[in-house]
Design a protein around this motif. Structure first.
Motif, mmCIF file in Angstrom:
data_model
loop_
_atom_site.group_PDB
_atom_site.id
_atom_site.type_symbol
_atom_site.label_atom_id
_atom_site.label_comp_id
_atom_site.label_asym_id
_atom_site.label_seq_id
_atom_site.Cartn_x
_atom_site.Cartn_y
_atom_site.Cartn_z
ATOM 1 N N VAL A 1 -41.106 -7.895 18.298
ATOM 2 C CA VAL A 1 -41.804 -9.129 17.957
ATOM 3 C C VAL A 1 -41.246 -9.627 16.631
ATOM 4 O O VAL A 1 -41.243 -8.916 15.631
ATOM 5 N N LEU A 2 -40.756 -10.854 16.681
ATOM 6 C CA LEU A 2 -40.160 -11.510 15.528
ATOM 7 C C LEU A 2 -41.079 -12.662 15.116
ATOM 8 O O LEU A 2 -41.344 -13.559 15.916
ATOM 9 N N ALA B 1 -45.372 -21.561 11.685
ATOM 10 C CA ALA B 1 -45.011 -20.179 12.008
ATOM 11 C C ALA B 1 -45.331 -19.910 13.470
ATOM 12 O O ALA B 1 -46.232 -20.509 14.060
ATOM 13 N N LEU B 2 -44.565 -19.004 14.067
ATOM 14 C CA LEU B 2 -44.787 -18.578 15.450
ATOM 15 C C LEU B 2 -44.186 -17.196 15.642
ATOM 16 O O LEU B 2 -43.446 -16.703 14.791
ATOM 17 N N ARG B 3 -44.528 -16.582 16.757
ATOM 18 C CA ARG B 3 -44.017 -15.247 17.070
ATOM 19 C C ARG B 3 -43.214 -15.300 18.361
ATOM 20 O O ARG B 3 -43.588 -16.018 19.283
ATOM 21 N N CYS B 4 -42.148 -14.519 18.405
ATOM 22 C CA CYS B 4 -41.344 -14.384 19.615
ATOM 23 C C CYS B 4 -41.365 -12.923 20.037
ATOM 24 O O CYS B 4 -40.956 -12.050 19.271
ATOM 25 N N ARG B 5 -41.880 -12.675 21.238
ATOM 26 C CA ARG B 5 -41.875 -11.326 21.804
ATOM 27 C C ARG B 5 -40.675 -11.266 22.743
ATOM 28 O O ARG B 5 -40.601 -12.016 23.713
ATOM 29 N N THR C 1 -42.378 -26.863 21.120
ATOM 30 C CA THR C 1 -42.727 -25.615 20.452
ATOM 31 C C THR C 1 -43.537 -25.884 19.193
ATOM 32 O O THR C 1 -44.546 -25.211 18.933
ATOM 33 N N ARG C 2 -43.131 -26.860 18.423
ATOM 34 C CA ARG C 2 -43.853 -27.224 17.198
ATOM 35 C C ARG C 2 -45.278 -27.639 17.516
ATOM 36 O O ARG C 2 -46.229 -27.181 16.877
ATOM 37 N N GLU C 3 -45.434 -28.518 18.503
ATOM 38 C CA GLU C 3 -46.777 -28.973 18.882
ATOM 39 C C GLU C 3 -47.641 -27.811 19.362
ATOM 40 O O GLU C 3 -48.815 -27.707 18.992
ATOM 41 N N ALA C 4 -47.079 -26.944 20.196
ATOM 42 C CA ALA C 4 -47.831 -25.788 20.705
ATOM 43 C C ALA C 4 -48.217 -24.843 19.564
ATOM 44 O O ALA C 4 -49.332 -24.304 19.546
ATOM 45 N N ALA C 5 -47.315 -24.640 18.613
ATOM 46 C CA ALA C 5 -47.603 -23.760 17.475
ATOM 47 C C ALA C 5 -48.716 -24.331 16.604
ATOM 48 O O ALA C 5 -49.634 -23.609 16.197
ATOM 49 N N LEU D 1 -51.242 -17.331 15.664
ATOM 50 C CA LEU D 1 -49.885 -17.837 15.847
ATOM 51 C C LEU D 1 -49.536 -17.921 17.318
ATOM 52 O O LEU D 1 -49.907 -17.041 18.105
ATOM 53 N N LEU D 2 -48.817 -18.953 17.672
ATOM 54 C CA LEU D 2 -48.269 -19.082 19.017
ATOM 55 C C LEU D 2 -47.320 -17.910 19.250
ATOM 56 O O LEU D 2 -46.545 -17.553 18.364
ATOM 57 N N GLU D 3 -47.397 -17.302 20.431
ATOM 58 C CA GLU D 3 -46.457 -16.239 20.774
ATOM 59 C C GLU D 3 -45.704 -16.650 22.034
ATOM 60 O O GLU D 3 -46.306 -16.929 23.059
#
Length: 105
Positions: A28-29, A43-47, A77-81, A91-93
């Motif tokens: 997870v980044l 900010a957001l997370r990438c699994r 992505t920005r809107e979803a975050a 945070l959006l993942e």
């Protein structure tokens, strides 16, 4: 040198916001996207499934791979975050795996 995204909203600097979290199935980044003039930070997370990346990939290397994809998908992505932070208080993942490899295809 920091990685930048060129978007319709301006240039954003993308950086790792937390240490990389690793487990047997995924890493997870947590990413910080800050507009170059400093007026917006998201900010957001990438699994990312470990099957899609090397075992020793650094956060910088993962960011390099994600950057082009994120630049293309920036507005959504920005809107979803922002929505996730406002409504869910987290945070959006985004998950990248065998069914949705994104930039790791």
């Amino acid at each position: 040198m920091p990685t930048t995204l060129k978007t319709a909203r301006g240039i954003y600097v993308i950086a790792s916001a937390r240490p990389l979290e690793r487990n047997a199935d995924a890493v997870v980044l947590t990413l910080s996207l800050e507009r170059a003039d400093g007026i917006e930070k998201v900010a957001l997370r990438c699994r990312i499934a470990t099957s899609l990346i090397g075992a020793t990939d650094s956060p910088e290397k993962l960011i390099e791979r994600i950057a082009a994809w994120l630049e293309r998908e920036f507005e959504q992505t920005r809107e979803a975050a922002l929505k996730s932070i406002r409504t869910e208080r987290k945070l959006l993942e985004i998950s990248f795996d065998a069914t949705h490899p994104g930039p790791f295809a």
